[in-house]
Design a protein around this motif. Structure first.
Motif, PDB file in Angstrom:
ATOM      1  N   LEU A  48     -65.211  18.679  22.178  1.00 21.70           N
ATOM      2  CA  LEU A  48     -64.112  18.489  22.611  1.00 21.70           C
ATOM      3  C   LEU A  48     -63.284  17.746  21.572  1.00 21.70           C
ATOM      4  N   PRO A  49     -61.998  18.057  21.155  1.00 16.64           N
ATOM      5  CA  PRO A  49     -61.380  17.459  20.088  1.00 16.64           C
ATOM      6  C   PRO A  49     -60.700  16.085  20.250  1.00 16.64           C
ATOM      7  N   PRO A 263     -55.415  23.076  26.098  1.00 18.34           N
ATOM      8  CA  PRO A 263     -55.515  22.192  27.219  1.00 18.34           C
ATOM      9  C   PRO A 263     -56.572  20.887  27.167  1.00 18.34           C
ATOM     10  N   ASP A 264     -57.211  20.850  25.993  1.00 17.50           N
ATOM     11  CA  ASP A 264     -58.019  19.626  25.582  1.00 17.50           C
ATOM     12  C   ASP A 264     -57.380  18.492  24.958  1.00 17.50           C
ATOM     13  N   LEU A 265     -56.195  18.734  24.661  1.00 15.59           N
ATOM     14  CA  LEU A 265     -55.346  17.693  24.076  1.00 15.59           C
ATOM     15  C   LEU A 265     -54.053  17.371  24.648  1.00 15.59           C
ATOM     16  N   PRO A 266     -53.858  16.016  25.065  1.00 17.89           N
ATOM     17  CA  PRO A 266     -52.609  15.412  25.579  1.00 17.89           C
ATOM     18  C   PRO A 266     -51.326  15.678  24.554  1.00 17.89           C
TER      19      PRO A 266
END
Lengths: 459, 469
Positions: A48-49, A263-266
């Protein structure tokens, strides 16, 4: 009939962050292939980033430096396309809500307006050999700032000048190292001519390349128009060796990108603190400095431009002036002798250089002597030590007259030339006498003595 | 089990050997494992026994074996997602949950639907897993293997993943306790993504008490997962002994009416029990279930198409020896039909401005606010997990009808809510389950109500008889 071309640029700038955009892999250039990789930048499933705050700070500083409006909240999107250098099958970029809007870069040929500035990750690097292609993922995931101009550039030359100024500004701001040979700035260009199709030129990695490719493309398109052919919208690439653009994709083969909000980053929230921090680090921009140098110091535009090439040079110049040296004297010396030697830390302290230049200014030192003194100062001697060693300028009339007589006697042919009306021969005598004195003779005095000597003999 | 280990009554090695033997025996019937990792399990068990001998302080689960759904990355152990596309992929790193459970011997990697897409476990490239209550039936999916293993007593607990009911539906089909925590409660680092905005690691155990123990270990913030929640983790065991009196529990009569008779009456009975225990049943309406499923399909398929974009048939998995590049690309296209269906739906529904994904997200936001309002009136929602017990593998519903298995589960994924599947009865020898849903990060409420339920009932103690094949 000549039509105005419409040119826009997309510039990809490598941010000077120590780590990659979404992982902690280092970004040093020239490391062994695939030695700066981890599950995140290799795009392994399940990795995940995490956003690199240093990269964000640099990006915000870059946007502010270019006068752009930084959004309080921007978002990341996945840009999907298939290419072997893209390990996840998508690039994390900012599509719908970029980091910043607007901004401008002044050039001598008019201001270039910016449309948007956003953060994205770099792809891996492909090297093609004869029978295979190798991939180095060290570059994969490095932080890029993409700067998109309005379609407002009027020609190939302006494009290049714009890029040079942009580079200078970003290096000033500490956002990018500006090393073009390492791929720190890469560019795609869009061009259309008089309502013809929009042609995108990819893979431009030198500013000269941009200029040449655009010039070539303008020429190609205007010839096509003159011959009544339609210019099609397509993607071309610049072939440096062949000095021509080549078709990469026609409209029908257009790359089919699709975007998905990441979707992995706010959302990326740029708060007041970060903004203040980024603004606080921001130096005077080169174009402002350049204008100030012309206005405040009375320098020529060329000298101002030369002195503001780097922040170090500009700061050094100002310190030398502050130490009591006349601005023009300092400028001439720095752009002449001073630009040949070492840079930055290797230079003598501004105060020391000012001492030397004062001697020069007041005629106690010839330009040749100043060179000698400067050379000694570069080895670590103080101005005073070096001046003593070289000795001050010789103004002793008797010595200079003796010197002049010797030089004239040794060169009867030049004397005959001079007397025959070739006044340039005087320069020869001055040079010879100067050399004989080890550069220490006072040039104006020497000249006067030589002229009187040569004319006296004539009578 | 944990107490036995701590007291030195049994060693982790004995325990692990026991579960491995049982796993081997059941494997031919259930096909619930993709790989049994006996050597690795025993190595961990011996390490833990040695540490315990030396009197080292160990975590409460140290030495207790486990099974992991095969979409959770395990360093050095193949992680296949039940797909040929990942054949031979051995992750070089552990998922966050695997790190946290590093002292638990890994019995093996559990079967699942290919890339967790399915509700039957029949889309696995390694063949379907079967239901230990009736091997002709599906264990549910996508965490079918994980649920079957716990039900058959092959593993004391297992981890699954839940994107749209994938822990709860198999838990219901297999009669075990299945817990889907709030989105962000458990790190997703190392979990092979299906739909990153919906995915969450879940727990399958024989009881709520065990569930609390496992959840306690795996919950918490992870700086490697930007969607992981920063808030601290409460002591879940503290919730276990509490009562349900005073709890307001929402129940939707229309939903009950839509269920098969067995499920409907079991739920009605559960509601009466809860009332007897002092809970207050409040009638609520859930008119958005169909819309939620539509939004889910749009969102999950688009995110899945993106998550799986990296599997170009070159970097991972099966790659045929082909004379040309084009043939190599074509030959390595080995996705199963369900995956292809969803990928096509995901890619085709993309438009210029975000297309149907954005539509799905708009509906999702509306549903989230409806649920928020609902949880202003009630503490918990009582729902079925599925409207029927496990279906036969040879009577599998068509792909669209299959999605209805997740009708009551999906809202929790869309809104990031925690939810719990609990055994609540039997119908024709097959387990039935109820579902409780709570506001975000109120795992404690679910554990309280769930443990209360399991103190009052013995459904969760029932185990299938071992079927020898």
């Amino acid at each position: 009939m000549t039509e105005m071309p419409v040119i826009g640029l997309e510039v990809h700038v490598q941010l000077k962050a120590r780590a990659k955009l979404f992982c902690s892999c280092p970004t040093d250039f020239g490391a062994p292939p695939n030695s700066r990789v981890c599950p995140v930048c290799l795009g392994l499933p399940g990795a995940l980033p995490i956003i690199n705050n240093q990269a964000v700070l640099l990006a915000v500083r870059g946007a502010l430096a270019l006068g752009a409006e930084v959004s309080t909240s921007s978002t990341f999107d996945r840009k999907h396309y298939f290419y072997p250098d893209l390990p996840k099958g998508y690039q994390v970029s900012q599509n719908l809500r970029p980091l910043a809007h607007g901004g401008r870069v002044p050039t001598p040929m008019g201001q270039v307006d910016l449309l948007r500035i956003h953060i994205e990750e770099d792809a891996g690097k492909l090297s093609h050999t004869e029978d295979s292609t190798l991939i180095d993922y060290n570059r994969s995931g490095q932080a890029l700032l993409e700067i998109v101009t309005a379609p407002c550039l009027s020609g190939a030359k302006q494009a290049r000048v714009f890029l040079e100024i942009l580079r200078r500004a970003l290096v000033y701001a500490g956002v990018c190292d500006g090393r073009l040979e390492e791929g720190s700035m890469r560019c795609d260009a869009n061009l259309s001519l008089g309502g013809g199709g929009r042609v995108e030129i990819k893979n431009l990695n030198s500013f000269r390349g941009v200029e040449k490719a655009l010039a070539y493309e303008l020429e190609r398109q205007s010839r096509a128009r003159a011959e009544g052919r339609t210019v099609l919208g397509e993607t071309r690439r610049w072939d440096e060796a062949g000095a021509a653009t080549r078709v990469m994709r026609t409209k029908g083969q257009a790359q089919d990108y699709w975007f998905l909000p990441e979707p992995d980053l706010p959302p990326l929230v740029i708060g007041a603190d970060l903004r203040r921090q980024a603004r606080g680090d921001l130096p005077e921009m080169p174009w402002t400095k350049e204008k100030r140098f012309t206005d405040d110091y009375g320098l020529s535009p060329a000298a101002s431009s030369g002195l503001t090439k780097t922040r170090t040079m500009a700061d050094y110049f100002e310190a030398v002036v502050a130490a009591g040296c006349k601005a023009r004297q300092a400028a001439n010396f720095l752009l002449g002798e001073g630009s040949k030697g070492p840079r930055g830390a290797g230079l003598p302290s501004p105060g020391q250089l000012a001492l030397l230049l004062c001697e020069l200014e007041q005629g106690r030192l010839s330009p040749t002597g100043a060179k000698a003194v400067f050379a000694r100062m570069l080895t670590g001697e103080t101005a005073r030590e070096a001046l003593r060693a070289v000795g001050s300028q010789l103004t002793d009339r008797e010595y200079l007259e003796k010197l002049a007589a010797e030089v004239v006697a040794a060169n009867p042919k030049a004397k005959a030339d001079y007397l025959g009306g070739r006044k340039r021969a005087l320069g020869f005598f001055i040079g010879a006498a100067m050399a004989a004195s080890g550069g220490r003779a006072h040039p104006a005095l020497l000249r006067k003595i030589l002229v009187s000597l040569l004319t006296k003999n004539k009578v | 089990m944990a107490r036995g280990l701590a007291a030195g009554e049994i060693s982790s090695r004995e325990l692990t050997e026991d579960f491995l033997r049982r796993s081997e025996r059941w494997q031919r019937t259930l096909n619930a494992y993709i790989e049994i990792t006996g050597d690795r399990a025993l190595a961990t068990a011996k390490r833990i026994d040695a540490l315990r001998c030396r009197g080292e302080k160990l975590g409460p689960l140290a030495g207790i074996p486990m099974a992991l759904k095969d979409n959770i990355s395990t360093r050095g152990v193949a992680t296949t997602c039940a797909s040929r596309v990942l054949a031979g992929y051995i992750p070089p790193y552990d998922a966050a949950v695997v790190e946290k459970l590093g002292d638990c011997p890994l019995l093996g990697k559990a079967n699942l639907d290919e890339f967790a897409m399915g509700s039957s476990n029949s889309t696995s490239a390694y063949g379907p897993a079967c239901n230990p209550w009736d091997p002709a039936r599906s264990p549910g999916g996508s965490s079918g293997g994980s649920a079957a293993l716990v039900a058959a007593g092959c593993a004391p607990f297992s981890l699954g993943t839940d994107t749209g009911g994938s822990v709860r539906q198999p838990a219901a089909f297999c009669g075990v306790t299945g817990f889907k925590p709030s989105y962000g409660r458990v790190s997703r680092w190392g979990l092979l993504p299906l739909a990153p905005s919906l995915d969450q690691v879940g727990v399958l155990t024989p009881s709520v008490e065990d569930c609390a123990l496992v959840l306690q270990e795996i919950a918490g913030h992870d700086s490697r997962d930007a969607t992981s929640a920063g808030m601290s983790v409460p002591d879940y065991r503290a919730a276990l002994g509490t009562e349900v009196s005073g709890l307001k529990i929402g129940l939707c009569p229309e939903v009950l009416a839509d269920c098969s008779r067995g499920v409907g009456s079991a739920l009605a009975e559960a509601a009466r029990e809860l009332e007897k225990g002092g809970g207050q049943i409040i009638s609520v309406s859930l008119p958005f279930l169909e819309e939620a499923m539509g939004a889910y399909l749009l969102i999950a398929s688009a995110e899945a198409a993106s998550s799986l974009a990296r599997y170009d048939g070159v970097a991972y998995g099966y790659r045929p020896l082909s004379p040309t590049l084009a043939e190599m690309y074509l030959g390595s296209r080995v996705f199963g039909p369900e995956v292809l269906r969803r990928l096509l739906l995901g890619v085709c529904s993309q438009g210029k401005g975000g297309g149907n994904y954005e539509l799905g997200q708009r509906v999702r936001r509306a549903i989230v606010s409806r649920l928020d309002a609902l949880f202003g009136q009630v503490d918990l929602l009582l729902l079925p997990v599925v409207s029927h017990p496990a279906f036969r593998l040879d009577e599998e519903p068509d792909p669209l009808a299959m999605h209805y298995n997740d009708l009551y589960s999906i809202p929790a994924n869309l809104a990031g809510l925690p939810a719990l599947a609990l055994p609540c009865g039997f119908s024709e020898g097959l387990p039935l389950s109820l579902q409780l849903m709570a506001p975000r990060f109120r795992e404690d409420l679910l554990l309280a109500a769930g443990s209360w339920w399991q103190r009052r009932t013995d459904w969760h103690h029932r185990r299938p008889r071992e079927v020898c094949s």
